[in-house]
Design a protein around this motif. Structure first.
Motif, short mmCIF file in Angstrom:
data_model
loop_
_atom_site.label_atom_id
_atom_site.label_comp_id
_atom_site.label_asym_id
_atom_site.label_seq_id
_atom_site.Cartn_x
_atom_site.Cartn_y
_atom_site.Cartn_z
N MET A 93 67.06 135.31 126.65
CA MET A 93 66.09 134.22 126.79
C MET A 93 66.75 132.89 126.43
SD MET A 93 62.40 133.92 124.91
CE MET A 93 61.27 132.58 125.30
N GLY A 94 67.53 132.90 125.35
CA GLY A 94 68.23 131.69 124.93
C GLY A 94 69.22 131.23 125.97
N ALA A 95 69.94 132.19 126.56
CA ALA A 95 70.93 131.83 127.59
C ALA A 95 70.24 131.20 128.79
CB ALA A 95 71.70 133.09 128.01
N LYS A 96 69.08 131.73 129.14
CA LYS A 96 68.35 131.17 130.29
C LYS A 96 67.82 129.77 129.98
CE LYS A 96 67.01 135.53 132.50
NZ LYS A 96 67.82 135.32 133.71
N ALA A 97 67.32 129.59 128.75
CA ALA A 97 66.82 128.27 128.36
C ALA A 97 67.96 127.24 128.38
CB ALA A 97 66.19 128.34 126.98
N GLU A 98 69.10 127.68 127.87
CA GLU A 98 70.27 126.80 127.85
C GLU A 98 70.69 126.45 129.28
OE1 GLU A 98 73.30 128.51 125.31
OE2 GLU A 98 74.84 127.34 126.35
N GLU A 99 70.70 127.46 130.15
CA GLU A 99 71.08 127.25 131.55
C GLU A 99 70.11 126.29 132.24
OE1 GLU A 99 71.01 130.80 133.94
OE2 GLU A 99 71.38 129.68 135.80
N LEU A 100 68.82 126.46 131.92
CA LEU A 100 67.82 125.61 132.57
C LEU A 100 68.03 124.14 132.20
CD1 LEU A 100 64.06 126.61 132.85
CD2 LEU A 100 64.83 124.27 132.91
N LEU A 137 71.94 129.56 118.78
CA LEU A 137 71.84 130.94 119.28
C LEU A 137 73.05 131.76 118.86
CD1 LEU A 137 70.37 130.07 122.77
CD2 LEU A 137 69.23 131.45 121.01
N ASP A 138 74.21 131.11 118.87
CA ASP A 138 75.44 131.77 118.43
C ASP A 138 75.32 132.16 116.95
OD1 ASP A 138 77.83 132.70 119.31
OD2 ASP A 138 78.97 130.91 118.75
N ALA A 139 74.77 131.24 116.16
CA ALA A 139 74.56 131.53 114.74
C ALA A 139 73.60 132.70 114.57
CB ALA A 139 74.02 130.29 114.02
N PHE A 140 72.59 132.76 115.44
CA PHE A 140 71.61 133.86 115.38
C PHE A 140 72.30 135.20 115.63
CE2 PHE A 140 68.91 136.61 118.11
CZ PHE A 140 68.02 137.04 117.14
N VAL A 141 73.09 135.27 116.70
CA VAL A 141 73.67 136.57 117.06
C VAL A 141 74.73 137.00 116.06
CG1 VAL A 141 75.47 135.73 118.62
CG2 VAL A 141 74.44 137.96 119.01
N GLU A 145 75.30 131.77 108.78
CA GLU A 145 74.52 130.74 108.08
C GLU A 145 75.22 129.38 108.14
OE1 GLU A 145 74.67 130.88 103.93
OE2 GLU A 145 73.07 129.41 103.65
N ALA A 146 76.55 129.38 107.98
CA ALA A 146 77.29 128.11 107.95
C ALA A 146 77.13 127.36 109.27
CB ALA A 146 78.77 128.38 107.66
N LEU A 147 77.23 128.08 110.38
CA LEU A 147 77.07 127.43 111.69
C LEU A 147 75.64 126.92 111.85
CD1 LEU A 147 78.19 126.66 114.44
CD2 LEU A 147 77.69 128.98 115.25
N ALA A 148 74.67 127.69 111.39
CA ALA A 148 73.27 127.25 111.49
C ALA A 148 73.07 125.95 110.71
CB ALA A 148 72.35 128.34 110.95
N THR A 203 67.03 122.92 116.21
CA THR A 203 67.00 122.81 114.75
C THR A 203 66.08 123.87 114.15
OG1 THR A 203 67.39 120.44 114.92
CG2 THR A 203 66.49 121.22 112.84
N ASN A 204 64.91 124.03 114.78
CA ASN A 204 63.98 125.07 114.29
C ASN A 204 64.65 126.44 114.31
OD1 ASN A 204 62.03 123.13 114.06
ND2 ASN A 204 60.91 123.71 115.91
N ILE A 205 65.36 126.72 115.40
CA ILE A 205 66.03 128.02 115.54
C ILE A 205 67.09 128.17 114.43
CG2 ILE A 205 67.61 129.35 117.01
CD1 ILE A 205 66.01 128.16 119.43
#
Lengths: 229, 268
Positions: A24-31, A140-144, A148-151, A204-206
């Motif tokens: 879903m994140g990849a699609k949102a990013e692509e859009l 999204l990368d931080a999520f997968v 925490e540092a990247l977030a 930011t929320n993510i």
């Protein structure tokens, strides 16, 4: 080495959730990326082409919510699993909004058509678009990766987007003040800047949810500049 | 336990073991190896952990039931209101009266009626019970059993359903007015409705009595306990407010246990 759940079906359910959020994140990013390319190329027909992508994002939101509810009902997750599910349920709302904002960008692009541009503002908007998409990508990368540092780094970058937005807004106000004939175009560009600023807010929320997911620490509504540390 | 709560029971460096008959203590199997923790007054503390982690042994050490088992031994201290229950002048029977124990399987005394089961603690001690009828009614009301059994007080306690029997056992325990009630998996033999009634009862009792409950049902611990302690292989790993344990435990061993990760690795 991290331990897996002893119940492999449970492990699979959580993996499916994680993968679905990533998709879903990849699609949102692509859009958003394609919407901004349409802006750069004055491509008025992009909105129609990207509708299917937005619909796919909406469908993923529903599917992820369903699966998350099933896991809650079936597994009663606790601790890191509970934080993961809570994060997923919030993140999909943000990602769905990002998709909508991408469509909004395309709609403004269609209205702008091929009318004369403001080159400086145009370039700044393109930069703001790249920065917003990069924030989304990194969140999204931080999520997968559970990073925490990247977030936290993503959280810090939101201030720069806010500055870009303020600068673009002011410059467009100045143009409208100078010439009433620019109002139509300038207000649409202001909307576009606001959409990008909102996309960065969703990223930011993510990122905030990733910090919560990894550390169990709620950094929402913290003082700007301190929540990144 | 919450920071402000007074400790009703304090366990320090508690060690417990089982030795085979005729064998020296040096060859004993250790069940608890140096557990120290505080049980807050008028709060519910849940003890969780895998089988063999020492939860039930800890429970039984608190009211001196552990030593009843042949070959069992105890070291360290258990203080009730500051007094070591293993002190030389302490009567274990009195300890067990102040610290009641409810078992996993409902165990109303066979051949005794519902009424006599409530009074069994006094009868077994050979003590008279002033105002016995009032005590029976108030205890059965306290465990929300009165309306269900008031017309069959003379029937055997064992004629009740499993959930009713367990509430009867709790009434029997409460009749002696204990200050602490220990419960060893009190709902494991009960259906969800009977379990919900026991949990509701715990919620009502919590402000008046200190409760320690051993449970394998993690959701039950999450629902009823103010604080939760995780034991593993005879050691106390973590004792925190329940909200912390089930959302963000500090120790990875607690995390792995409550999330159901028991040994498979990602291989990465």
């Amino acid at each position: 080495m991290p331990l897996l759940h002893t119940d492999s079906l449970y492990e699979n359910e959580l993996s499916r959730l994680r993968e679905s959020v990533l998709l879903m994140g990849a699609k949102a990013e692509e859009l958003v990326s394609r919407a901004m390319r349409a802006f750069s190329e004055h491509d008025a027909g992009a909105a129609k082409r990207l509708v299917a992508l937005d619909e796919a994002i909406d469908a993923l939101e529903v599917a992820i919510d369903d699966l998350a509810l099933l896991v809650l009902a079936r597994r009663q997750p606790v601790a890191s699993d509970l934080r993961f599910i809570a994060a997923v349920l919030k993140m999909v709302t943000d990602l769905e909004r990002v998709g909508d904002l991408g469509v909004n960008i395309c709609e403004r692009v269609a209205e702008l058509g091929a009318s004369p541009s403001f080159p400086d503002t145009h370039a700044e908007l393109e930069q703001m678009g790249r920065d917003s998409v990069a924030m989304l990508h990194d969140a999204l990368d931080a999520f997968v990766r559970g990073d925490e540092a990247l977030a936290r780094e993503v959280l810090v970058r939101d201030a720069r987007i806010d500055e870009q937005y303020a600068r673009i807004f002011q410059s467009l106000v100045a143009r409208m003040t100078e010439s009433a004939g620019t109002v139509d175009r300038a207000t649409r560009l202001q909307s576009l800047a606001r959409y990008l600023e909102r996309i960065a807010d969703h990223a930011t929320n993510i990122a905030e949810m990733v910090v919560f997911m990894v550390k169990g620490k709620d950094v929402r509504h913290s003082q700007r500049g301190t929540r990144g540390g | 336990m919450s920071a402000s709560a007074r400790a009703k029971v304090v366990v320090e460096d508690l060690r417990a073991w089982f030795a085979a008959p005729g064998r020296p203590a040096s060859e004993a199997t250790s069940a608890l190896s140096g557990v120290s923790m505080r049980f807050a007054e008028n709060e519910v503390t849940a003890l969780i952990g895998p089988s063999g982690s020492g939860k039930s042994t800890l429970l039984r050490c608190i009211n001196r039931m552990h030593e009843v088992t042949r070959g069992a031994g105890v070291g360290g201290s258990v203080r009730l209101d500051g007094v070591d229950v293993y002190g030389a002048k302490v009567d274990p029977v009195e300890v067990r009266r102040r610290i009641g124990l409810v078992f996993q399987r409902p165990n109303p005394l066979p051949m005794l009626s519902v009424r006599e089961n409530v009074l069994a603690g006094f009868r077994l001690a050979g003590e008279p019970v002033p105002q016995a009828e009032e005590l029976v009614e108030s205890m059965l009301r306290r465990v929300a059993l009165w309306d269900e059994v008031k017309d069959r007080l003379d029937r055997p306690g064992t004629s009740l359903s499993g959930g009713q029997q367990q509430r009867l056992c709790i009434a029997r325990c409460l009749a002696l007015r204990p200050e602490v009630m220990l419960m060893d998996e009190p709902c494991s033999a009960l259906d969800p409705v009977a379990t919900a009634r026991i949990e509701e009862l715990l919620n009502e009792l919590r402000s008046k009595i200190t409760i320690v409950v051993v449970t394998h049902n993690l959701q039950q611990a999450a629902r009823v306990a103010d604080s939760t302690a995780f034991l593993h292989q005879g050691e106390l790993i973590e004792h925190e407010p329940t909200s912390v344990v089930f959302t963000n435990p500090r120790d990875p061993r607690t995390e792995n246990y409550i999330t159901g990760r028991f040994g498979r690795t990602t291989g990465s």
